[in-house]
Design an enzyme around this catalytic site. Structure first.
Site, PDB file in Angstrom:
ATOM      1  N   ALA A  58      42.224  15.524  37.094  1.00 44.58           N
ATOM      2  CA  ALA A  58      41.259  15.134  36.059  1.00 44.58           C
ATOM      3  C   ALA A  58      41.319  13.628  35.859  1.00 44.58           C
ATOM      4  O   ALA A  58      42.374  13.087  35.555  1.00 44.58           O
ATOM      5  CB  ALA A  58      41.575  15.852  34.754  1.00 44.58           C
ATOM      6  N   ASP A  59      40.212  12.960  36.065  1.00 47.62           N
ATOM      7  CA  ASP A  59      40.200  11.508  35.859  1.00 47.62           C
ATOM      8  C   ASP A  59      39.851  11.193  34.399  1.00 47.62           C
ATOM      9  O   ASP A  59      39.657  12.099  33.577  1.00 47.62           O
ATOM     10  CB  ASP A  59      39.218  10.834  36.825  1.00 47.62           C
ATOM     11  CG  ASP A  59      37.793  11.340  36.678  1.00 47.62           C
ATOM     12  OD1 ASP A  59      36.974  11.084  37.577  1.00 47.62           O
ATOM     13  OD2 ASP A  59      37.476  12.014  35.667  1.00 47.62           O
ATOM     14  N   SER A  60      39.727   9.902  34.106  1.00 48.89           N
ATOM     15  CA  SER A  60      39.518   9.491  32.706  1.00 48.89           C
ATOM     16  C   SER A  60      38.194  10.021  32.173  1.00 48.89           C
ATOM     17  O   SER A  60      38.082  10.385  31.000  1.00 48.89           O
ATOM     18  CB  SER A  60      39.569   7.969  32.580  1.00 48.89           C
ATOM     19  OG  SER A  60      38.602   7.371  33.407  1.00 48.89           O
TER      20      SER A  60
END
Lengths: 100, 345
Positions: A48-50
């Site tokens: 999960a990225d930002s």
């Protein structure tokens, strides 16, 4: 007249919060809910990225803001939330504070 | 959707009025050129209205003295700058022109968003406020690439999602294909994977991983190379956002250099200048198809609403065309078509 602090009259349990986070993460990341556990790391296990995390925050505020007036997530706290378990603990604490 | 069917008094087929929310403060030439373009769109297009989001003191002086039907101001005090981290900016600047415009679509006051500002922030605003199409992990920007004498190609992704997985590229291919069908009128669009060679084994690890997955996508013809842009051999060229953006900017730079070269030659000698009197009007006419202002912008695929992202240096003409593109996408139900294509995939 005192304001309503939550719509349905009962606070969410820890399991219910976990269920909600799993459901939202599964939608956002396009993965099976089974992959989301308390121990799952957002970055290492779930990729999960930002942007995904901000999507999660927005979704939780929308879902929980309807149930509990005053529920918000502080952006400064996001960096400390490394696992799903961290997020569950955080949301439960914020809900208790909003209902306090 | 709050659009209403309006019968034109000129005896035309009834059209559905489309309202387009515009980030009036996004772009190098904001707000003047953005507002001017929005007013042109309302003037020239059938049944199109605009919501202009921005500070009232900046927008109101640019509007005609009398109130105009189809033009509404949405007050917004903040602006998302070009260099701000996109998702954080959208999250923290809730009273920005960009977020207010996206919010208008979410609330049903508009059916599409147009922005010429921070591309990443526009994408984030669309994603966070409109939501995603179920089954799509990340949105992609679809840019039409002109092909001289033929219909354009589509480049997907031209810069929305920089780091991609193989699964996301497959989603881009499906969306790009459906968009080509809907917007370019191609019955069975072909899809090529941008790589550093035509042979199936060519490319980096991502290209090698996605190739067998794309072979299951209808219309996939294999790898294509950079030189296949602007040649019409394939309708949709799929790649990750980083490579796509580099390719797009390379094409833009090469075209500017070529134009500069030609016009330099036509000014170089008296005979060339004489020839130029005949050739320049013809060249300018032909070059019109290559002018990005004529397209107006690129469509963001994968969000649950219409979003057109215009170039940062957009002129009023570009914005007017972007509004037209957005309205066309609403009327063609591009989002619904993409949903069906994703479900079928």
């Amino acid at each position: 007249m005192p304001a309503e602090t939550h719509m349905d009259g009962s606070p969410l349990s820890r399991d219910e919060v976990l269920c909600l986070i799993r459901e939202r993460l599964a939608e956002i990341l396009e993965i099976e809910e089974d992959r989301v556990t308390l121990a799952s790391s957002f970055t290492e296990d779930l990729d999960a990225d930002s942007l995904a995390l901000i999507e999660l925050v927005e979704a939780l505020e929308e879902d929980l803001g309807e149930r509990t007036v005053g529920f918000t997530i502080d952006d400064d706290d996001l960096a400390e939330l490394r696992t799903v378990g961290d997020a569950v603990d955080y949301v439960v604490a914020r809900l208790e504070r909003a209902q306090g | 959707m709050s659009a209403a069917t309006v019968a034109s008094g000129r005896g035309k087929t009834p059209t559905t009025r489309v309202t387009v929310a515009i980030d009036a403060m996004g772009g190098d030439k904001a707000p003047d050129e953005i507002v001017s373009g929005a007013l042109q769109a309302v003037e020239e297009l059938d049944d199109v209205a605009v919501l202009l989001a921005g500070p009232e003191e900046a927008i109101a002086p640019l509007l005609p003295g009398r109130a105009r039907d189809g033009v509404e101001l949405v007050p917004a005090a903040e602006i998302v700058a070009m260099d701000e981290e996109p998702a954080v900016a959208v999250r923290t600047k809730r009273d920005s022109s960009l977020v207010r415009a996206a919010q208008a679509v979410r609330e049903g006051r508009a059916q599409a968003l147009v922005g010429a500002g921070n591309t990443g922030a526009t994408m984030a605003a669309a994603l966070l406020k409109m939501g995603r199409i179920r089954g799509i992990a990340r949105p992609a920007i679809a840019v039409p690439i002109p092909v001289p004498g033929a219909r354009p190609q589509l480049l997907v992704d031209a810069g929305s999602t920089v780091d991609c997985t193989a699964e996301w590229l497959v989603q881009f291919a499906r969306m790009g294909r459906e968009y080509a069908r809907t917007r370019l009128g191609v019955a069975e669009p072909t899809v090529g994977l941008l790589s550093n060679g035509e042979e199936p084994g060519k490319g980096d690890e991502l290209r090698k991983e996605v190739f067998p997955l794309l072979e299951k996508v209808d219309g996939f013809t294999g790898n294509v190379e950079g030189r296949d842009f602007m040649h019409g051999g394939v309708d949709v060229i799929v790649t990750d956002g980083f490579t796509g953006n580099v390719a797009l900017k390379s094409i833009e730079g090469a075209l500017r250099a070529a134009v500069s070269l030609v016009f330099g030659v036509l000014e170089s000698t008296p005979d060339a200048r004489e020839a130029g009197k005949v050739l320049v009007p013809l060249l300018l006419d032909a070059a019109g198809a290559l002018d990005p202002d004529e397209t107006g912008g690129a469509t963001l695929l994968g969000v649950a609403g219409v979003c057109v992202i215009s170039h940062g240096s957009s002129s009023a003409r570009a914005i007017a065309n972007a509004v037209g593109l957005a309205a066309d996408c609403v009327r063609a139900d591009v989002v619904g078509r993409l949903r069906e294509a994703v479900d079928a995939g």
